[in-house]
Design a protein around this motif. Structure first.
Motif, mmCIF file in Angstrom:
data_model
loop_
_atom_site.group_PDB
_atom_site.id
_atom_site.type_symbol
_atom_site.label_atom_id
_atom_site.label_comp_id
_atom_site.label_asym_id
_atom_site.label_seq_id
_atom_site.Cartn_x
_atom_site.Cartn_y
_atom_site.Cartn_z
ATOM 1 N N SER A 3 66.065 44.569 118.046
ATOM 2 C CA SER A 3 65.377 44.679 116.760
ATOM 3 C C SER A 3 64.811 46.092 116.592
ATOM 4 O O SER A 3 64.497 46.775 117.566
ATOM 5 C CB SER A 3 64.263 43.633 116.646
ATOM 6 N N PHE A 4 64.676 46.495 115.335
ATOM 7 C CA PHE A 4 64.224 47.828 114.940
ATOM 8 C C PHE A 4 62.784 47.728 114.456
ATOM 9 O O PHE A 4 62.455 46.837 113.672
ATOM 10 C CB PHE A 4 65.144 48.326 113.818
ATOM 11 N N HIS A 5 61.922 48.655 114.930
ATOM 12 C CA HIS A 5 60.505 48.609 114.567
ATOM 13 C C HIS A 5 59.943 50.010 114.365
ATOM 14 O O HIS A 5 60.344 50.942 115.065
ATOM 15 C CB HIS A 5 59.671 47.958 115.680
ATOM 16 N N GLU A 6 58.973 50.093 113.463
ATOM 17 C CA GLU A 6 58.130 51.278 113.399
ATOM 18 C C GLU A 6 56.879 50.953 114.197
ATOM 19 O O GLU A 6 56.311 49.865 114.055
ATOM 20 C CB GLU A 6 57.770 51.620 111.958
ATOM 21 N N ILE A 7 56.462 51.882 115.055
ATOM 22 C CA ILE A 7 55.283 51.634 115.892
ATOM 23 C C ILE A 7 54.172 52.616 115.515
ATOM 24 O O ILE A 7 54.444 53.758 115.167
ATOM 25 C CB ILE A 7 55.608 51.720 117.395
ATOM 26 N N ARG A 45 56.216 59.601 111.980
ATOM 27 C CA ARG A 45 56.516 58.180 112.134
ATOM 28 C C ARG A 45 57.326 57.981 113.402
ATOM 29 O O ARG A 45 58.166 58.801 113.748
ATOM 30 C CB ARG A 45 57.265 57.680 110.900
ATOM 31 N N PHE A 47 59.751 55.301 115.647
ATOM 32 C CA PHE A 47 60.632 54.148 115.523
ATOM 33 C C PHE A 47 61.257 53.825 116.871
ATOM 34 O O PHE A 47 61.553 54.728 117.661
ATOM 35 C CB PHE A 47 61.748 54.442 114.508
ATOM 36 N N ARG A 50 63.963 47.487 120.205
ATOM 37 C CA ARG A 50 63.465 46.610 121.262
ATOM 38 C C ARG A 50 64.544 45.589 121.606
ATOM 39 O O ARG A 50 65.256 45.113 120.732
ATOM 40 C CB ARG A 50 62.232 45.834 120.808
ATOM 41 N N SER A 53 60.892 42.173 124.575
ATOM 42 C CA SER A 53 59.654 42.950 124.700
ATOM 43 C C SER A 53 59.889 44.353 125.244
ATOM 44 O O SER A 53 58.956 45.142 125.344
ATOM 45 C CB SER A 53 58.667 42.208 125.599
ATOM 46 N N ILE A 55 61.197 48.154 125.148
ATOM 47 C CA ILE A 55 61.581 49.256 124.264
ATOM 48 C C ILE A 55 62.750 49.968 124.937
ATOM 49 O O ILE A 55 62.649 50.396 126.082
ATOM 50 C CB ILE A 55 60.415 50.216 124.018
ATOM 51 N N GLU A 92 69.989 52.307 111.730
ATOM 52 C CA GLU A 92 68.754 51.671 111.246
ATOM 53 C C GLU A 92 67.854 52.682 110.538
ATOM 54 O O GLU A 92 67.315 52.399 109.462
ATOM 55 C CB GLU A 92 67.995 51.027 112.408
ATOM 56 N N GLN A 96 66.735 52.711 106.586
ATOM 57 C CA GLN A 96 65.310 52.707 106.261
ATOM 58 C C GLN A 96 64.975 53.842 105.293
ATOM 59 O O GLN A 96 64.341 53.629 104.258
ATOM 60 C CB GLN A 96 64.486 52.858 107.550
#
Length: 145
Positions: A3-7, A45, A47, A50, A53, A55, A92, A96
Motif C-alpha cells: 500500500s502507498f502512504h503519505e507519512i 512531503r 511517501f 508498506r 507494517s 516500510i 503511485e 497522486q
C-alpha cells in the motif's frame, strides 16, 4: 499487501525511514545522512510503500514550483530491490500528483540507474554532474490527468 502512504514529518514512520535512507542511500557512498540533509523536510512531503507494517520503499517531494515537483531521496529496501517496488512507487506518486494538478516531475538520478528511470517514463536533460560524490543527471517526466 503493498500500500502507498503519505507519512507525516517527525512521525515514527518518518524516523524509521531516516534509518533506511541512511543505510541504503548514504552508507554505501561512505557518508552518513546528516542534519543538513533533513533540515528542510518539514516543508516537504514524504511517501512510502508498506508491506503490512513494514516500510519497503520511500521518497520525498519538494514543494511545487510552476506545476513541477522535484522528487528526491528515493530508496527501496534491499530485500525488495528488483521486485518492481521502485516502479510501483513512481507510478503511485505520478498518479497522486497528476490528481493534484502537477504537470511535471523532476529528479536528480544517479547515472547508474538512469535506465530504470527511462523505463518509468523519465527523460534525461542536460549534462552529468556530481552530487554526493557520484555522477547524476536531471530527469523529468510529464504527467497527464
Amino acid at each position: 499487501m503493498i500500500s502507498f502512504h503519505e507519512i507525516p514529518h517527525l512521525s515514527p514512520a518518518w524516523r524509521e525511514v531516516l534509518i533506511h535512507r541512511d543505510r541504503i542511500s548514504r552508507r554505501p557512498l561512505g557518508i552518513n545522512l546528516s542534519d543538513e540533509d533533513t533540515v528542510n523536510e518539514s516543508s516537504q512531503r514524504h511517501f512510502v510503500l508498506r508491506d503490512g507494517s513494514h516500510i519497503i520503499a520511500g521518497l520525498i517531494s519538494c514543494p511545487p514550483e510552476n506545476k513541477t515537483i522535484k522528487l528526491r531521496q528515493m530508496w527501496v529496501h534491499e530485500d525488495q530491490q528488483g521486485n518492481g517496488m521502485g516502479s510501483r512507487l513512481l507510478t503511485e506518486i505520478s498518479e497522486q500528483f497528476a490528481r493534484e494538478g502537477i504537470e511535471r516531475l523532476r529528479l536528480h538520478a544517479r547515472v547508474s540507474v538512469r535506465s530504470f528511470y527511462e523505463k518509468c517514463g523519465y527523460l534525461a536533460e542536460g549534462r552529468i554532474f556530481t552530487e554526493v560524490g557520484i555522477p547524476h543527471i536531471i530527469m523529468e517526466r510529464q504527467l497527464t490527468r
